[in-house]
Design a protein around this motif. Structure first.
Motif, PDB file in Angstrom:
ATOM      1  N   LYS A  22       0.863  -1.195   0.000  1.00 27.92           N
ATOM      2  CA  LYS A  22       0.000   0.000   0.000  1.00 27.92           C
ATOM      3  C   LYS A  22       0.899   1.244   0.000  1.00 27.92           C
ATOM      4  N   ARG A  43     -16.254   0.625  -1.814  1.00 26.72           N
ATOM      5  CA  ARG A  43     -16.276  -0.395  -0.764  1.00 26.72           C
ATOM      6  C   ARG A  43     -17.705  -0.597  -0.291  1.00 26.72           C
ATOM      7  N   ARG A  61     -14.180   5.661  -1.676  1.00 30.19           N
ATOM      8  CA  ARG A  61     -12.982   5.827  -0.846  1.00 30.19           C
ATOM      9  C   ARG A  61     -11.843   6.398  -1.695  1.00 30.19           C
TER      10      ARG A  61
END
Ligand SMILES: Cc1ncc(COP(=O)(O)O)c(C=O)c1O
Ligand SMILES: Nc1c(O)cccc1C(=O)C[C@H](N)C(=O)O
Length: 409
Positions: free
Chosen positions: A236, A374, A380
């Motif tokens: 990430k 999501r 998001r």
């Protein structure tokens, strides 16, 4: 630079000015980003650091192709032996999470590291306690791993799931371990790690923190918070590439805890080929099997991007980007902000509820603004301060408002 405070909707010219004065502005050029794309999904898969392809070329052609098996031990003096790759990556990760390299084991997925962390935590927990406390909205893999481990232990534990806001009230003396994610993957709400850990310790509870949405986005200080165990993702905000190895933090005071997955690469001397397991020194003992050289090499190079980054500046920019986005999108009747306005309670993402969130995100991606949908209704947007500019935020916000308007029409 101090965090710019933007209460009103800023003009593009103001944001271009902020970009020109941004001390992290030069970092964007260190990533490969496609033309015309505004990438707000570094909290799912970080962008490609420009130096990674050449490193992988070298590992593939020279280290694998030419040197073959010798590469496990060759060039140890120059720090290029494959065997020590997990340790070198741990050393680069250490300053980002406020830990000693000797407390970090790099390898395996975050899910597997959660299993290792939870078994170790339950081993050092106060005897007789039978509750694992967690956030009801924790990321699914965290919940599933706890369920799986408990099954293996014949259901000895109760997995007590409570809303994040009620965690404090549930830190009772029947709780063995509290396992939580610092930044909620849906809402972007950040928990107070130091305070919750101190409250847990006051009741004799050990803590496991999932840093998937924290490390690389802002400064984490596991030592200052006196965290017991932690895990995190390499792909990430650390930009290690798809499926990059995760990591496990074990505070030095817990290094004697159970190593549930005792594999040969966590042995003190793997090539002794001993019949019985003797743990390696430090957190290296939590490594299970052969290091994944290609993906570790990518992560190793990716972490170099942080070498000259001031983590305080990173946090300041992250808050300024998310403030800007919130200010620009504010007022749309169909977008409900679910991310806290309070800086102390915010990670590096902004999320909204929208009645047609899935379709809205599809249209945004079509326009080159990449975020995530999501379930059930969340849009998001992740803000990686290393490669997202203020002007990107402006354009992304315009696209969000346009799409929300289109869907209302
Ligand atoms: C909080 C959290 N934990 C863990 C993971 C992932 O674990 P793994 O890398 O094992 O798929 C994610 C994202 O996928 C996550 O958001
Ligand atoms: N790990 C992922 C994957 O393999 C495919 C798609 C997405 C992911 C993610 O990382 C999801 C992410 N943890 C999330 O917060 O939603």
């Amino acid at each position: 630079m101090t965090t710019p405070v933007l209460s009103a909707k800023p003009a593009l010219s103001t944001l271009l000015d902020l970009d020109a004065r941004d001390p992290l502005q030069h970092k964007k050029a260190q990533f490969v980003l496609p033309e015309g794309v505004i990438y707000l999904d570094g909290n799912s898969l970080g962008a490609l650091p420009a130096t990674v392809p050449a490193r992988l070329e070298r590992v593939i052609h020279q280290e694998w192709g030419d040197a073959l098996i010798r590469s496990w031990t060759a060039h140890a003096q120059e720090g290029r032996d494959w065997m020590a790759l997990p340790d070198r990556v741990a050393a680069k990760l250490a300053p980002l999470i406020g830990a000693e390299a000797s407390e970090i084991s790099v390898g395996d997925s975050t899910s597997v590291n959660l299993f290792k962390a939870l078994t170790a935590a339950l081993d050092v927990a106060s005897p007789g306690r039978r509750v694992i406390l967690t956030d009801a909205d924790n990321f699914p893999t965290d919940l599933y791993v706890a369920q799986g481990l408990n099954g293996l232990l014949d259901g000895r534990y109760e997995l007590r799931r409570v809303p994040a806001a009620e965690l404090s009230a549930h830190l009772t003396t029947d709780v063995a371990a509290m396992m939580v994610t610092e930044v909620d993957y849906r809402t972007g709400e950040r928990l107070d790690m130091a305070s919750l850990t101190a409250q847990a310790h006051a009741q004799g509870i050990v803590t496991i923190w999932d840093l998937a949405h924290s490390a690389g986005a802002f400064e984490v200080d596991l030592t200052a918070a006196r965290a017991d165990f932690a895990v995190g993702c390499g792909y990430k905000y650390l930009n290690g590439g798809p499926g990059a190895p995760g990591y496990l933090f074990v505070a030095s005071r817990h290094l004697q805890a159970r190593v549930a997955l005792s594999g040969w690469m966590g042995h003190a001397d793997p090539f002794e080929m001993a019949r019985d397991y003797t743990p390696a020194k430090d957190a290296r003992r939590f490594i299970v099997g052969t290091p994944t050289v290609l993906s570790l090499s990518a992560l190793d190079t990716a972490l170099d991007v942080f070498a000259d980054v001031d983590l305080k500046q990173l946090r300041a920019k992250s808050l300024a980007l998310t403030d800007t986005f919130m200010a620009l999108v504010a007022g749309d009747p169909d977008l409900t902000l679910v991310t806290p306005l309070d800086h102390a309670r915010r990670g590096s993402q902004v999320s909204f509820r929208h009645p047609q969130a899935r379709e809205a995100m599809r249209r945004l991606v079509e326009r080159g603004v990449i975020g995530d949908f999501r379930t059930p209704d969340i849009l998001r947007f992740g803000f990686t301060p290393l490669y997202v500019s203020y002007a990107d935020v402006y354009r992304a916000a315009q696209a969000v408002l346009d799409v929300a308007g289109e869907l209302r029409a």
